[in-house]
Design an enzyme around this catalytic site. Structure first.
Site, mmCIF file in Angstrom:
data_model
loop_
_atom_site.group_PDB
_atom_site.id
_atom_site.type_symbol
_atom_site.label_atom_id
_atom_site.label_comp_id
_atom_site.label_asym_id
_atom_site.label_seq_id
_atom_site.Cartn_x
_atom_site.Cartn_y
_atom_site.Cartn_z
ATOM 1 N N HIS A 120 43.637 33.170 41.832
ATOM 2 C CA HIS A 120 43.117 33.366 43.171
ATOM 3 C C HIS A 120 43.713 34.652 43.730
ATOM 4 O O HIS A 120 44.758 35.129 43.276
ATOM 5 C CB HIS A 120 43.505 32.199 44.087
ATOM 6 C CG HIS A 120 42.761 30.926 43.818
ATOM 7 N ND1 HIS A 120 41.396 30.817 43.949
ATOM 8 C CD2 HIS A 120 43.207 29.683 43.428
ATOM 9 C CE1 HIS A 120 41.016 29.582 43.659
ATOM 10 N NE2 HIS A 120 42.089 28.879 43.334
ATOM 11 N N CYS A 163 39.492 36.780 43.777
ATOM 12 C CA CYS A 163 38.866 37.155 45.041
ATOM 13 C C CYS A 163 39.736 38.185 45.743
ATOM 14 O O CYS A 163 40.958 38.215 45.579
ATOM 15 C CB CYS A 163 38.695 35.925 45.937
ATOM 16 S SG CYS A 163 37.456 34.756 45.347
#
Length: 281
Positions: A120, A163
């Site tokens: 992430h 992301c």
């Protein structure tokens, strides 16, 4: 004497002409420079893959499908003769120690270094360990030319699948159109890095629970097709095209339906990078 420009003749490396303009030097060697990285060292180098799937940090979900990316990366870079090392579910401190340790190895017999981060992420160049965020700049800094001398002048590739924000790309309809070393041995400490991000700053990056991420799957696919034919930047352009053209999100939530993605390439490379040695005439 006016201080706007001072030109002097001086004895210099390879009999080059040195011009001093406002305190800076311009070195013109007068010889042909090799525009390709030397890739015929005894070893291609290390490909370090850090794959974070499970998280203890509040609010971060399990990254289902990342094992597919890991398998594809291992196969792809093993075929390119890299020493592929897989690390899974590392905390921030473990990631830091892992990369610091890699930077302290002797890379003198290696052509390059590759690090792939699967995790992430969020805006501000942050990548997540299992327990929280860590600054990507801190990690890549271990490999600067003044910190990792055995990789100085060699390509250092960081591939980041994460992301970089929460913005969604809705897309838009568009018309479709048909080695000699440098004479000056001092190079910038930030030189020879390439960062291949799955998405631009601020944007969300897509992952399929069954098939892996759009970016990593496209990267591995294009490397398998072109690693022995094309320069790496040209391969990455094909990755951009594949992700942009062939992928679109599908969701029952209209806010996440029919969204697009484009990878982002940031290069400080000084030469062309081929994964095969230059053929000798």
């Amino acid at each position: 004497m006016e201080n706007s420009e001072i030109s002097v003749d001086a004895k210099s490396i390879k009999n080059s002409e040195i011009k001093i303009i406002h305190g800076s030097k311009s070195v013109d060697s007068g010889i042909s420079l090799d525009i390709r990285y030397k890739m015929d060292y005894p070893e291609m180098g290390v490909c370090l893959v850090i794959n974070n799937e499970n998280f203890t940090y509040n609010g971060l979900s399990t990254r289902n499908g990342t094992e597919v990316d890991e398998a594809s990366l291992q196969e792809t870079f093993t075929n390119l003769k890299y020493d592929v090392r897989i690390k899974r579910d590392l905390t921030c401190d473990e990631i830091k120690k892992c990369l610091l340790s890699a930077s302290q190895e002797d890379h003198s017999k290696r052509s390059s270094f590759i690090c792939v981060l699967l995790s992430h992420g969020e805006e501000g160049e942050l990548i997540f360990g299992t327990d929280g965020p860590i600054d990507l700049k801190l990690l890549t800094g271990f490999f600067r030319g003044d910190c990792c001398r055995s990789l100085a002048g060699k390509p250092k590739i960081f591939i980041i699948q994460a992301c970089r924000g929460t913005t969604l790309d809705s897309g838009i309809q568009a018309d479709s159109g048909s080695e000699e070393d440098m004479v000056c041995q001092k190079i910038p400490v930030e030189a020879d890095f390439l960062y291949a991000y799955s998405t631009p700053p601020g944007y969300l990056s897509w992952r399929n629970d069954m098939d892996g991420t759009w970016f990593i799957q496209s990267l591995c696919s294009m490397l398998k097709l072109y690693a022995d034919k094309l320069e790496f930047m040209h391969i990455l352009i094909r990755v951009n095209q594949k992700v942009a053209k062939e992928y679109e999100s599908f969701s029952t939530d209209v806010a996440f339906h029919k969204k697009k993605q484009i990878p982002s390439i940031v290069s400080m490379l000084r030469k062309e990078l081929y994964f095969t040695p230059k053929e000798k005439n």
